[in-house]
Design an enzyme around this catalytic site. Structure first.
Site, mmCIF file in Angstrom:
data_model
loop_
_atom_site.group_PDB
_atom_site.id
_atom_site.type_symbol
_atom_site.label_atom_id
_atom_site.label_comp_id
_atom_site.label_asym_id
_atom_site.label_seq_id
_atom_site.Cartn_x
_atom_site.Cartn_y
_atom_site.Cartn_z
ATOM 1 N N ASP A 19 43.633 34.429 26.118
ATOM 2 C CA ASP A 19 43.468 35.551 26.068
ATOM 3 C C ASP A 19 42.648 36.139 24.432
ATOM 4 O OD1 ASP A 19 43.663 36.201 29.016
ATOM 5 O OD2 ASP A 19 44.625 37.736 28.449
ATOM 6 N N ASP B 29 38.635 43.143 39.435
ATOM 7 C CA ASP B 29 40.289 43.454 39.422
ATOM 8 C C ASP B 29 40.205 44.352 40.016
ATOM 9 O OD1 ASP B 29 39.534 41.220 36.937
ATOM 10 O OD2 ASP B 29 39.035 43.405 35.776
#
Length: 242
Positions: A8, A130
């Site tokens: 990330d 998500d």
């Protein structure tokens, strides 16, 4: 089962968030390329990148140099999500050498556009679904829609024959070291035949074994390998991803 180690990115650095909360960030050094090379040396055959700046609507170019270097210096296929919301972003990101892009909010909000982009880039675009309490979350997880995640997956199968995969993340489990939402993953697997990538909460070797037993095609591993709870080479061994 394929294993995708996650990197990330925020302001060009490798970080991890808890449940997608930008105020709960841990930074792991200054250079994400070091992790990319480390994961390759431990046996990774592919990488999953997330542009956290672009996901939140901040500078979409803040991590471009890091992405370019990761792709070039590892030579591994890399997929990336975060802020992929228009054709220009798709073109510029694929030009960096990324193998696949993950489209999140736009796949929900503009399904016809997403289908057309999948047709124009067959096998290059995946949908990032998500979920929070089973409902699709959008806009960098800042908003929760009224669309059930399973329903979106079924709609994607009908409209997007050239979709590459679905990356399914349970936000409540992401970065929490609490194990995946196996029930949610099974519901998603039952709802569609689109290849599924499990994301969020993969913490222990038993989690990996269970995902293999479920027949999950792929899984993303993140915080557990950064914190040393699992060793990536052992994860790869259990997954049979040699």
């Amino acid at each position: 089962m394929e294993i995708w180690p996650a990197i990330d990115l925020r302001h060009g650095k490798p970080v991890r968030l808890r449940q997608g909360d930008y105020d709960q960030q841990t930074t792991f050094g200054d250079d994400p390329v070091e992790f990319a090379i480390k994961w390759k040396e431990l046996g990774a055959k592919r990488l999953h990148l997330v542009d956290l700046d672009a996901a939140r609507g901040d500078d979409p170019t803040a991590n471009r140099d890091a992405v370019r270097r990761i792709v070039a210096e590892t030579g591994l296929p890399c997929q990336m999500g975060g802020g992929v919301r228009d054709e220009a972003a798709i073109e510029s990101l694929l030009a960096l050498g990324l193998a696949r892009l993950v489209v999140g909010s736009a796949a929900l909000k503009r399904p016809d556009w997403f289908a057309s982009m999948c047709d124009a880039n067959p096998g290059k675009l995946a949908a990032g679904i998500d979920a929070r309490d089973g409902m699709v979350a959008t806009d960098g997880w800042l908003e929760t829609s009224t669309t059930p995640a399973v329903e979106l997956a079924q709609d994607l199968r009908k409209k997007t024959p050239n979709i590459a995969a679905i990356i399914y993340t349970d936000i409540a489990r992401d970065g929490m070291m609490s194990g995946p939402n196996f029930d949610g993953l099974q519901q998603m697997a039952d709802a569609t035949d689109i290849p599924l990538v499990a994301s969020g909460g993969v913490t222990h070797y038993d989690d990996v074994s269970k995902l293999v037993e479920m027949g999950m095609p792929a899984a993303i591993v993140g915080r557990s390998i950064y914190d040393g709870v699992m060793q990536l080479d052992q994860v790869i061994e259990i997954a049979g991803d040699r």
